[in-house]
Design a protein around this motif. Structure first.
Motif, PDB file in Angstrom:
ATOM      1  N   UNK A  41      46.062  34.053  33.403  1.00  0.00           N
ATOM      2  CA  UNK A  41      44.641  33.958  33.088  1.00  0.00           C
ATOM      3  C   UNK A  41      43.757  34.749  34.042  1.00  0.00           C
ATOM      4  N   UNK A  42      44.306  35.194  35.182  1.00  0.00           N
ATOM      5  CA  UNK A  42      43.439  35.892  36.137  1.00  0.00           C
ATOM      6  C   UNK A  42      43.864  37.320  36.447  1.00  0.00           C
ATOM      7  N   UNK A  43      45.160  37.573  36.529  1.00  0.00           N
ATOM      8  CA  UNK A  43      45.598  38.822  37.151  1.00  0.00           C
ATOM      9  C   UNK A  43      46.105  39.880  36.174  1.00  0.00           C
ATOM     10  N   UNK A  48      38.251  37.007  32.829  1.00  0.00           N
ATOM     11  CA  UNK A  48      38.403  38.308  32.205  1.00  0.00           C
ATOM     12  C   UNK A  48      37.082  38.900  31.746  1.00  0.00           C
ATOM     13  N   UNK A  49      35.982  38.342  32.233  1.00  0.00           N
ATOM     14  CA  UNK A  49      34.687  38.799  31.762  1.00  0.00           C
ATOM     15  C   UNK A  49      33.938  39.658  32.756  1.00  0.00           C
ATOM     16  N   UNK A  50      34.540  39.920  33.890  1.00  0.00           N
ATOM     17  CA  UNK A  50      33.830  40.711  34.885  1.00  0.00           C
ATOM     18  C   UNK A  50      34.163  42.182  34.775  1.00  0.00           C
ATOM     19  N   UNK A  51      34.150  42.852  35.890  1.00  0.00           N
ATOM     20  CA  UNK A  51      34.470  44.268  35.956  1.00  0.00           C
ATOM     21  C   UNK A  51      35.991  44.421  36.006  1.00  0.00           C
ATOM     22  N   UNK A  52      36.612  44.313  34.841  1.00  0.00           N
ATOM     23  CA  UNK A  52      38.070  44.315  34.759  1.00  0.00           C
ATOM     24  C   UNK A  52      38.657  45.603  35.324  1.00  0.00           C
ATOM     25  N   UNK A  53      38.039  46.736  34.997  1.00  0.00           N
ATOM     26  CA  UNK A  53      38.559  48.025  35.459  1.00  0.00           C
ATOM     27  C   UNK A  53      38.651  48.081  36.973  1.00  0.00           C
ATOM     28  N   UNK A  54      37.635  47.577  37.639  1.00  0.00           N
ATOM     29  CA  UNK A  54      37.616  47.616  39.094  1.00  0.00           C
ATOM     30  C   UNK A  54      38.515  46.558  39.718  1.00  0.00           C
ATOM     31  N   UNK A  55      38.977  45.585  38.911  1.00  0.00           N
ATOM     32  CA  UNK A  55      39.869  44.554  39.415  1.00  0.00           C
ATOM     33  C   UNK A  55      39.157  43.318  39.936  1.00  0.00           C
ATOM     34  N   UNK A  56      37.818  43.314  39.887  1.00  0.00           N
ATOM     35  CA  UNK A  56      37.095  42.115  40.332  1.00  0.00           C
ATOM     36  C   UNK A  56      37.290  40.999  39.314  1.00  0.00           C
ATOM     37  N   UNK A  57      37.520  39.795  39.776  1.00  0.00           N
ATOM     38  CA  UNK A  57      37.542  38.656  38.858  1.00  0.00           C
ATOM     39  C   UNK A  57      36.859  37.468  39.490  1.00  0.00           C
ATOM     40  N   UNK A  84      37.720  37.119  43.455  1.00  0.00           N
ATOM     41  CA  UNK A  84      38.488  38.043  44.264  1.00  0.00           C
ATOM     42  C   UNK A  84      38.634  39.378  43.577  1.00  0.00           C
ATOM     43  N   UNK A  85      39.474  40.209  44.152  1.00  0.00           N
ATOM     44  CA  UNK A  85      39.778  41.491  43.557  1.00  0.00           C
ATOM     45  C   UNK A  85      41.301  41.601  43.464  1.00  0.00           C
ATOM     46  N   UNK A  86      41.774  41.885  42.266  1.00  0.00           N
ATOM     47  CA  UNK A  86      43.214  41.895  42.014  1.00  0.00           C
ATOM     48  C   UNK A  86      43.952  42.818  42.980  1.00  0.00           C
ATOM     49  N   UNK A  87      43.358  43.982  43.282  1.00  0.00           N
ATOM     50  CA  UNK A  87      44.052  44.952  44.146  1.00  0.00           C
ATOM     51  C   UNK A  87      44.135  44.479  45.580  1.00  0.00           C
ATOM     52  N   UNK A  88      43.044  43.847  46.059  1.00  0.00           N
ATOM     53  CA  UNK A  88      43.078  43.310  47.416  1.00  0.00           C
ATOM     54  C   UNK A  88      44.051  42.139  47.484  1.00  0.00           C
ATOM     55  N   UNK A  89      44.016  41.307  46.450  1.00  0.00           N
ATOM     56  CA  UNK A  89      44.853  40.109  46.436  1.00  0.00           C
ATOM     57  C   UNK A  89      46.338  40.462  46.422  1.00  0.00           C
ATOM     58  N   UNK A 114      26.615  43.582  42.424  1.00  0.00           N
ATOM     59  CA  UNK A 114      27.730  43.718  41.493  1.00  0.00           C
ATOM     60  C   UNK A 114      27.568  42.651  40.406  1.00  0.00           C
ATOM     61  N   UNK A 115      28.157  42.888  39.202  1.00  0.00           N
ATOM     62  CA  UNK A 115      28.041  41.888  38.139  1.00  0.00           C
ATOM     63  C   UNK A 115      28.478  40.503  38.621  1.00  0.00           C
ATOM     64  N   UNK A 116      27.806  39.466  38.169  1.00  0.00           N
ATOM     65  CA  UNK A 116      28.123  38.112  38.626  1.00  0.00           C
ATOM     66  C   UNK A 116      28.624  37.252  37.466  1.00  0.00           C
ATOM     67  N   UNK A 117      29.453  36.271  37.821  1.00  0.00           N
ATOM     68  CA  UNK A 117      29.876  35.265  36.856  1.00  0.00           C
ATOM     69  C   UNK A 117      29.220  33.954  37.259  1.00  0.00           C
TER      70      UNK A 117
END
Lengths: 432, 457
Positions: free
Chosen positions: A225-227, A359-368, A394-399, B400-403
């Motif tokens: 659901x997140x990564x 999955x609603x944030x900046x998916x391309x950048x990896x932020x969730x 978090x950010x998928x790439x950092x995580x 940055x966009x927020x949730x």
């Protein structure tokens, strides 16, 4: 189909006809009772042509109406993008077992009793839970023919069972659930119920999460659901080609923790997303995406591969439009740590089973960033209860750069992902 | 068209003769076109046609449903739907009474789009040109789609309804990248057949592209509770997610405990809060004359002066809750049975201007535009496409966009100011029960929410 191809060949240089037909039988339960039984027949035919070097595309539901298909495709070819690939000629396909005739012959009555049995197991444990459940069988037949003599055809069976339970106490709502699917009939609902009952037991007490950075275990559902969505966008050859993938220029580089390996594998026997060829008739292959933290491949269809000057990975998928690269079945390689060993390592932390909205944030950048819909507080190596009103970000790439451990027990999540638990040293948690 | 009309007449007769408590059939004919750009180039242009239908039968409270593309063997399909329903049915069928309707709904704006593909492409080319003039822009996605659909509904009580629907959507997304960092900004629009709704957006497109680049250097908000001001678009998504779904009676009618929580008269918000769902409000993407059970559209107050006063119903949920049907049973297409859905959902305008709303906020977040939203009924999340800090009563730096997340039983009560500038967002599609994206509209004036949880670093 042959007639459509013949007619298209008269007006275009290349042509491909794709036909998929399906029979689905969903048996659905609501409020712990059998509610409806459905029977769905569907046929969809798609014509792709290359005319004056450009792609034209049309779909329809009536195979006999070849003229409108050809006309529609020709009209769009005037504006279509330049075709940069060649359709595959006749090729041998790897044997991939995805059809079990027993699925088709299961009587509806038996499907209904499986659902009843599953709900009974859950409601015996927690009498006031309200369950929705589904038992479904499906048979899919797919055929592709093209103007270079290419031909592909397969038949697939899918059987799935799932349950979602909602427990209301005051204005507090708890959601639990589990589902399984296979190309074989599933007969044992006990395994599914066991997962749900464990969730109910762990969520019995409520616990509060602090606002700070904590170590976190993502369960297989949590990983899904997140990564997964950001990674799938990043490994998509199209995203890479456009320069919008954060890992697009890092092929062969160590981007993730060495414990992480991820493969796209459409050849696993009897998995619902397995297949001998992709939706363009290119043979299926195993594609390692991450090998011990190193970015090892991206996924491609024919057109994207040609533009990127590489080869298709047999990853074309159609969702109604032209084929696009899409993973089939993702497998995270298991590690050697048990879930209990991970728990024991945590003084204060979280287990995340389900993240809502990630999955609603900046998916391309990896932020969730998501609300913990189902998750537990860990104190001194033990799960002490369920957390609520809690967000993690978090950010998928950092995580994924720093992983404490990967679990030894992989689990199928839905039909597309097999992963064990993954344990991270730190994730930002906000709570009220 | 003659095709599905003839089949419908044949079905209408056959349904009358059948031994189910209730039967209905819906046949559909549709024509769709799409144009997609990825990056500078057109990626895909296509046209499709579809013909299909379904038959639904109710026997002793159990439903059978068959859907098909093949319009042959309709008598067999009727038998199958009845047989399935009989397997399920074990109690008494309950449907709220509705007068049968015979109607051929006029086209109005729902005429097939006659604009040639070349003209649609020209407009998109102009937008793409603007996006690509922006420095540091990495790529873009433009997705245009239109559909024209004609539906014929017949049921065993004698209804025969023909309805057209034209739907247009445009989604533009600009992606900026720098040093492995990727940020995106988007624009999402739609209309009920009016192509003009998506023309002349050149300035907005330019701002969207610039915003994507601006985000590369924007900080992430620090996670925690803030006073948040939502623009009409995001507040529309908020009302849809935070409250709309919970007011759909199919979640509630067979769940005793939820029925107790959702009793009419329960207080959810302040006296100024009014929430409405109305398919009867014309020319929006959620508008129609009859729903997919042949029930006439209504305007339904869900919350009036802060109190729960109504909910959205199908004929079955209305009967089982002893309330009036509201005409909210909708199906994505012929492959699905109708379920309870929202249409055009909005917060009624109040008094204040935007400046009034932010005037006394020392530190807060101004969230605009949308990426998405979802709900588990009690908890919900919705994400903003744009966000700014509010400092000392003024909009300050971009974030940055927020949730954002909340709890429906708390958050609606925390709305403490409602603006006077109602605007409807037509760019959304709603998902429920595997049926996505269903055309809906939602809207609101600017609203202010105290103590809203925002995810961040």
């Amino acid at each position: 189909m042959e007639r459509i191809l013949a007619q298209a060949k008269k007006v275009a240089e290349e042509a491909e006809v794709f036909l998929v037909s399906a029979e689905e039988t969903p048996v659905h339960f609501e409020a712990n009772r059998l509610k409806h039984i459905q029977g769905k027949q569907s046929t969809s035919v798609a014509l792709r042509i290359v005319k004056d070097g450009r792609l034209g595309y049309a779909t329809g539901t009536d195979v006999s109406d070849s003229q409108s298909l050809v006309n529609n495709a020709v009209e769009t070819a005037k504006f279509g993008t330049k075709a940069r690939f060649e359709l595959p000629p006749t090729t041998p396909y790897p044997p991939v077992d995805i059809f079990d005739p027993d699925v088709e012959s299961i009587p509806i009555e038996q499907m209904a009793s499986l659902g009843e049995e599953l709900i009974a197991l859950v409601t015996e444990h927690t009498p006031d839970i309200v369950c929705e459940a589904g038992v479904e069988k499906e048979t899919i037949v797919l055929r592709i023919i093209n103007s270079r003599g290419g031909q592909a055809e397969y038949k697939k069976s899918v059987f799935s069972i799932g349950v979602v339970g909602n427990l209301v106490r005051g204005t507090d709502m708890l959601f639990v659930g589990e589902g399984q699917s296979s190309c074989h009939p599933l007969a044992d609902v006990g395994e599914i119920a066991k997962v749900v009952l464990r969730q109910l037991d762990l969520a019995k007490n409520q616990a509060s999460a602090p606002t700070k950075t904590l170590p976190v275990i993502f369960s297989p559902e949590g990983v899904a659901s997140a990564l997964i969505s950001p990674l799938m966008a990043a490994f998509n050859g199209k995203t890479v080609l456009e320069g919008a993938s954060p890992i697009g220029k890092r092929l062969g580089e160590q981007v993730f923790d060495t414990k992480l390996s991820l493969t796209d594998d459409p050849t696993i026997a009897y998995r619902p997303h397995s297949r001998p060829c992709d939706d363009e008739g290119v043979p299926s292959q195993r594609t390692p995406l991450i090998e011990e933290g190193v970015v090892s491949s991206f996924i491609y269809d024919l057109q994207t591969a040609a533009m990127a000057k590489t080869k298709s990975t047999g990853s074309a998928s159609r969702g109604g439009g032209l084929p696009v690269p899409s993973p089939s079945t993702l497998v995270v390689a298991p590690g050697d740590t048990t879930f209990d060993e991970m728990l024991k390592d945590i003084k204060e932390g979280l287990v995340i089973e389900q993240l809502m909205g990630a999955e609603q944030g900046n998916i391309l950048g990896g932020d969730f960033s998501g609300n913990v819909l189902l998750g537990y507080k860990v104190e001194s190596g033990k799960i002490i209860g369920r957390v609520k009103n809690t967000m993690v970000s978090g950010n998928v790439y950092k995580l994924l750069k720093e992983i404490n451990a990967i679990g030894s027990q992989p689990k199928w999540v839905g039909s597309v992902l097999s992963t064990p638990d993954i344990y991270f040293p730190r994730l930002s948690v906000a709570s009220k | 068209m003659t095709d599905i009309r003839a089949a419908s007449r044949q079905l209408a007769e056959a349904l009358q003769k059948h031994r189910a408590d209730y039967m209905e059939a819906r046949l559909e004919e549709s024509r769709l076109s799409h144009i997609t750009y990825r990056g500078r180039e057109l990626e895909s242009a296509g046209q499709s046609t579809a013909v299909g239908g379904n038959i639904r039968a109710l026997v002793k409270g159990g439903w059978g449903f068959v859907s098909f593309n093949d319009l042959n063997d309709l008598p067999d399909r009727i038998d199958r739907a009845v047989k399935q329903a009989k397997l399920v049915g074990k109690e008494k069928s309950q449907l709220a009474p509705v007068e049968p309707a015979v109607d051929n709904v006029s086209n109005g704006k729902d005429v097939p789009l006659t604009i040639p593909l070349a003209e649609k492409k020209k407009l998109l080319d102009e937008y793409n040109e603007i996006i690509w003039r922006t420095p540091q822009l990495q790529t873009s996605v433009i997705a245009y789609g239109d559909s024209h659909k004609k539906t014929v509904f017949v049921n065993s009580a004698g209804s025969y309804i023909e309805q057209p629907r034209t739907d247009i959507t445009l989604r533009i997304s600009a992606v900026a990248a720098d040093n492995g960092e990727v940020q995106q900004a988007g624009l999402s629009l739609g209309s009920r057949g009016d192509f003009n709704a998506i023309t002349g957006l050149h300035k907005q497109v330019e701002e969207t592209a610039k915003h994507a680049v601006e985000l590369l250097s924007a900080p992430q908000v620090k996670g925690g509770e803030y006073t948040v001001v939502l623009d009409p678009i995001l507040a529309g998504v908020f009302v849809h997610e935070a409250f709309g779904h919970l007011s759909e009676a199919d979640h509630i009618y067979e769940n005793e405990r939820l029925r107790q929580i959702m009793v009419l008269g329960k207080k959810f918000g302040g006296k100024e809060l009014n929430i409405i769902d109305s398919a009867a409000r014309p020319d929006l993407r959620g508008s129609y004359k009859y729903d997919d059970e042949g029930v006439a559209a209504t305007k339904t107050y869900l919350i009036k002066a802060g109190e729960l006063v109504g909910r959205l119903h199908s004929r079955e949920t209305a009967a089982k809750m002893n309330e009036k049907p509201t005409g909210n049973a909708r199906a994505m297409n012929y492959r699905f049975p109708p379920i309870v859905r929202m249409t055009n959902t909005y917060i009624e305008p109040g008094q204040g201007s935007f400046d009034d709303l932010i005037a006394d906020i020392k530190e807060g977040v101004y969230a605009k535009n949308w990426f998405g939203g979802t709900t588990s009924m009690e908890m919900f999340t919705f994400s903003a496409g744009e966000a700014y800090m509010i400092r000392n009563g003024k909009v300050a730096e971009a974030l940055r966009p927020v949730v954002l997340t909340g709890n429906v039983f708390i958050t609606l009560n925390n709305i403490d100011a409602i603006g006077n500038d109602l605007d409807m967002n037509q760019g959304g599609g709603c998902g429920k029960g595997g049926q996505y994206p269903l055309p809906v509209a939602n809207g609101s004036p600017h609203i202010r929410i105290r103590k809203c949880l925002v995810g961040g670093s």
